[in-house]
Motif scaffolding. Sequence first.
Motif, short mmCIF file in Angstrom:
data_model
loop_
_atom_site.label_atom_id
_atom_site.label_comp_id
_atom_site.label_asym_id
_atom_site.label_seq_id
_atom_site.Cartn_x
_atom_site.Cartn_y
_atom_site.Cartn_z
N ASN A 1 17.78 68.41 109.22
CA ASN A 1 17.15 69.03 110.37
C ASN A 1 15.98 68.18 110.83
N LEU B 1 21.88 75.79 107.45
CA LEU B 1 21.55 74.66 106.57
C LEU B 1 22.68 74.36 105.60
N VAL C 1 17.61 73.11 100.47
CA VAL C 1 18.71 74.02 100.77
C VAL C 1 19.40 74.38 99.47
#
Length: 313
Positions: free
Chosen positions: A72, A83, A302
Amino acid sequence: MSGCGTGSCGCGSTDSSAAAAPASTLTPTQTAAYEALVAMMADAPLQTMSAPVASGPGALAEIARVNGVALNAPHEVLDEEALRQRACTELLRQAAQQAGLLLADDVSGTEGAISTEASNAIEQLLDRELPIPDPSEEACRRYHEAHPAAHAQGERAQLRHVLFAVTPGVDVKQLRLRAEALLIELRCADDGGAKFAEAAAQWSNCPSGQQGGDLGWLTRADCAPEFAREVFGSAEIGVLARLVHSRFGLHVVEVVAREAGQQPAFEEVRQAIALTLRQQAWVNALRQYLQLLAGAAVVEGVALDAAESPLVQ
């Protein structure tokens, strides 16, 4: 067909739903399986890691990375599911490079996009790494016997729902907690449906909320595929015991009534059953493959389910 008429909540036509869905990097069959995989990963117990969070005007979001590749932009705040989708795609893109199917100078694009070359390489990689044999006649017959309503022709259901939409920047954990709390409350209600209508008017992000969440009579073809898979093919009546996940968000669904439709003979649905079983096997194989890739990668920012050794297929 009834529904809310917008095609933006899972109850619209398949054409509308497809138009609203993100562009695919896989074949149509693989896309359907990939959506199922994302839903499975969203429900799986994961290590506690927060999604990027911005705290004020101009604040920078945490950058999530896979082997150093950013998922991102600094000012791009994504929910956990978005994500995970980007992380899975990046794991596959890098695996395609390591397999020699994609040039080393290929890079991830902006907003999670990948090149056409990367998309083609990922498909070649999955075709090579995830060979799925055709299910046997015996397996198909067992499935047909165990799921007699799965391929009913003319099956309809009268539905109501409350949609908790997943939109960019939304706190998915808090959204799920709110949806689960409402699910329990509505399953315990014994008031002829009045509380469901009130909840739909108050909470639903679907236009049908102003009609108590009423979607009318729908068929499988009227719904997004992942929504239809959860609602049709069973005899359940009342508020379903689980949240229904779709590409649009989380649904609390009530089945007001059902019409079972006609049950076709096995020979008429043999190919459809075989496709279903292949897709299920493909989802499981892809999930295990991604777990192995995640276990061998450096993943930051993530949460992914990871494994360090091959799993049983």
